[in-house]
Design a protein around this motif. Structure first.
Motif, mmCIF file in Angstrom:
data_model
loop_
_atom_site.group_PDB
_atom_site.id
_atom_site.type_symbol
_atom_site.label_atom_id
_atom_site.label_comp_id
_atom_site.label_asym_id
_atom_site.label_seq_id
_atom_site.Cartn_x
_atom_site.Cartn_y
_atom_site.Cartn_z
ATOM 1 N N ARG A 369 0.848 -1.192 0.000
ATOM 2 C CA ARG A 369 0.000 0.000 0.000
ATOM 3 C C ARG A 369 0.879 1.236 0.000
ATOM 4 O O ARG A 369 1.696 1.421 0.901
ATOM 5 N N LYS A 370 0.726 2.049 -1.037
ATOM 6 C CA LYS A 370 1.462 3.308 -1.050
ATOM 7 C C LYS A 370 0.866 4.261 -0.025
ATOM 8 O O LYS A 370 -0.286 4.087 0.411
ATOM 9 N N PRO A 371 1.624 5.281 0.375
ATOM 10 C CA PRO A 371 1.079 6.255 1.331
ATOM 11 C C PRO A 371 -0.223 6.891 0.839
ATOM 12 O O PRO A 371 -1.054 7.317 1.640
ATOM 13 N N THR A 372 -0.432 6.911 -0.480
ATOM 14 C CA THR A 372 -1.662 7.483 -1.049
ATOM 15 C C THR A 372 -2.834 6.516 -0.946
ATOM 16 O O THR A 372 -3.979 6.870 -1.245
ATOM 17 N N GLY A 373 -2.554 5.246 -0.574
ATOM 18 C CA GLY A 373 -3.613 4.251 -0.494
ATOM 19 C C GLY A 373 -3.656 3.328 -1.701
ATOM 20 O O GLY A 373 -4.359 2.316 -1.686
ATOM 21 N N GLU A 374 -2.911 3.646 -2.753
ATOM 22 C CA GLU A 374 -2.895 2.808 -3.951
ATOM 23 C C GLU A 374 -2.281 1.449 -3.619
ATOM 24 O O GLU A 374 -1.278 1.350 -2.902
#
Length: 601
Positions: A369-374
């Motif tokens: 999970r990227k910090p952006t939520g992706e």
């Protein structure tokens, strides 16, 4: 001149000229004797070059003129060159110069070893006069000082440019050699960097004496392989080879094959039989490289790439490799950050019976999970798993996540059969995989019968590494089941399953994509299913995306499959819902119906 550091040749030449001024009827010469007993002219101002050249490399002995005899017997006064037997093989050149007699005196070092000879030649048949003896006594002392100083300087220079352990040129010598190639044409030379893979293990296990013997063995074997080119010891466990021979440059890979073959013979090292193992990176001088250090950087990158992608092989630099490695480093950094911040999750893709579409198992897939939520799939950061530390940490995280999720499903009474966990090469090489599995699932009180270890073909046999096969046998001995993932992508074969058996084969998506009546893929899949059934190995078809593929697989006897036709990989919450609706319920009194992946113990 000795004190100022003038060269030995200049010093002895000046000495001879000064003596000849004092004694006009005498010709003077100084010869050096090397450690092998060979003569080398240093000075002889009156002698023509061809005469001195005739003395070069002569072996001292009892019948080698005056100088060779003096060095051998410690004295030699020849009053008549024409008749003395010691001059039988050498008299004609001397007589042609009008020389009739020769008195040669050995030059000794402080320990009494012969360093050279100091000779007076006369144009009449006679021996030395008392005054000449006094002069020679002084001259031999001066020559001894000059020769010993030269030896010390030469030895210091040798130590500065030669590795003491292997007697190979060292890093300083390599740097000088590299600098001399600065004007070479593209393609005129190549560089190989050789890194020993097991030196630290040998030092830690058998001691540094064994490690030193291993280095000496490798130095000798590699040197023989690349003659007439030179090998350098760069320090530690790294060697370098500058290739300039035309045949070696025309077939660099063939050269590395010869090196690997030479190393692939056990060596006696300090009382232990040790098999040297190495990884090689190489680069060729190309258009635009200019500075030789660029070739060195390229070879370094190739070696790094070779070690990261599979030790024990060879990688030749290609343009863009630096960018690929930079990308890998960035990916490793991103995965490290995700691990620290708890952004590595387990997603689950169902495995179903193709006839009833009941879920019989799940494959746990790593997601970031990227910090952006992706959400990022494992394919996007696969390169990070080539790093041993990252791969181990990812496996640890996935074990913990799967153990927690399975415990949750069991507590809810969901009839879960198994979850597959992907295992990296580094996990097998750690030697602690079973204990880590026991610890991770033991903390959640999850029986290991619910776990299937999934191993890709490339890990299973991609590097012909016996460690993986040995560990698979040990894990199966503990009752764990092992699935061979991506079967058919190029490394493994059915014959290997006889020596390193597994429980499940997962046919790679590349076969499923081509499935059609009359296509060879269908025949291959059908044959594989039949053989696997006879070997008591279960088969799962991966990457099923449409009903036609599912129907064809069913028609050739394939019972289990997974793919986007049924579901993509989903997070824990959605997987829970799918299991509640579609999980195959197993009667309590028996293991399972045909085609289910239940424990066979």
């Amino acid at each position: 001149m000795i004190a100022r550091g003038a060269t030995l040749e200049a010093t002895t030449d000046r000495l001879c000229r000064e003596i000849e001024l004092l004694l006009p009827d005498v010709w003077c010469s100084v010869l050096r004797v090397d450690s092998g007993g060979l003569l080398h002219p240093l000075a002889g101002p009156n002698f023509p070059d061809e005469y001195s050249a005739g003395l070069e490399g002569l072996m001292i002995g009892p019948q080698v003129g005056s100088c060779g005899t003096a060095a051998y017997l410690r004295t030699a006064i020849v009053a008549d060159i024409a008749t003395d037997p010691r001059w039988t093989d050498f008299r004609q050149p001397a007589l042609a110069l009008g020389l009739q007699a020769c008195w040669s005196t050995p030059i000794f070092d402080a320990s009494g070893a012969v360093l050279g000879t100091f000779a007076f030649y006369f144009k009449e048949k006679r021996g030395p006069s008392p005054r000449e003896k006094e002069i020679v006594a002084s001259c031999t002392s001066l020559c001894a000082i000059a020769l010993e100083r030269d030896q010390r300087v030469t030895e210091r220079e040798r130590r500065a440019f030669v590795d003491a352990l292997t007697d190979l040129p060292n890093r300083a010598s390599f740097d000088v050699s590299l600098e001399r190639l600065s004007c070479a044409e593209p393609g005129a030379w190549a560089l190989l960097l050789i890194d020993l893979d097991n030196l630290k293990t040998i030092n830690d296990t058998f001691g540094h004496a064994a490690g030193d013997a291993l280095l000496q063995t490798v130095a000798s074997r590699v040197s023989e392989c690349v003659l007439p080119d030179h090998v350098f010891r760069m320090g530690g466990d790294e060697f370098a080879v500058i290739l300039q021979a035309a045949d070696a440059l025309a077939d660099i890979e063939g050269t590395t094959v010869r090196i690997f073959q030479a190393l692939a013979v056990p060596a006696e090292c300090g009382g232990h039989m040790i098999l040297p193992r190495a990884t090689i990176g190489g680069a060729v001088l190309s258009v635009g490289d200019g500075d030789p250090t660029i070739v060195r950087e390229h070879a370094d990158l190739a070696l790094y790439h070779a070690k990261e992608t599979g030790r024990g092989g060879f990688v030749l630099y290609w343009p863009g490799m630096g960018s690929a490695i930079t990308t890998r480093i960035e990916v490793i950094r991103d995965v490290d950050a995700a691990l620290r911040e708890g952004r590595i999750d387990a997603f689950y893709q169902p495995i179903l019976r193709l006839d009833t579409r009941a879920i019989v198992g799940l494959e746990a897939l790593c997601r970031l999970r990227k910090p952006t939520g992706e959400i990022v799939s494992a394919a996007a950061f696969h390169q990070a798993t080539l790093d041993v530390s990252v791969a181990s940490s990812l496996t640890e995280r996935m074990m913990a996540a799967v153990a927690s999720d399975v415990r949750c499903w069991l507590d809810q009474g969901i009839p879960l059969q198994h979850v597959g966990i992907n295992i990296a090469s580094a996990d097998f090489h750690s030697g602690t995989l079973f204990s880590r599995l026991q610890a991770a699932f033991g903390r959640q009180n999850v029986p290991l019968r619910h776990i299937v270890l999934e191993v890709t073909e490339s890990v299973y046999l991609g590097q012909h590494d016996p460690v993986v096969a040995r560990e698979i046998k040990a894990l199966r001995g503990h009752g764990l089941r092992v699935a061979l993932d991506d079967f058919g992508t190029g490394f493994a074969s059915l014959t290997h399953l006889l020596t390193a058996p597994i429980d499940i084969i997962k046919i790679d998506k590349s076969f499923i994509d081509r499935l059609a009546q009359g296509d060879p893929s269908l025949a291959i899949v059908e044959g594989l299913i039949d053989i696997a059934r006879k070997l008591d190995i279960q088969v799962i078809a991966e990457g099923i995306e449409n009903e036609d593929q599912a129907a064809l697989l069913t028609s050739v006897g394939c019972e289990l499959g997974q793919g986007y036709l049924f579901s993509q990989a989903v997070p824990h919450e959605i997987a829970t819902g799918l299991l509640k609706r579609f999980a195959l319920r197993i009667p309590q009194q028996r293991d399972s119906t045909a085609g289910c992946i239940a424990s066979q113990h």
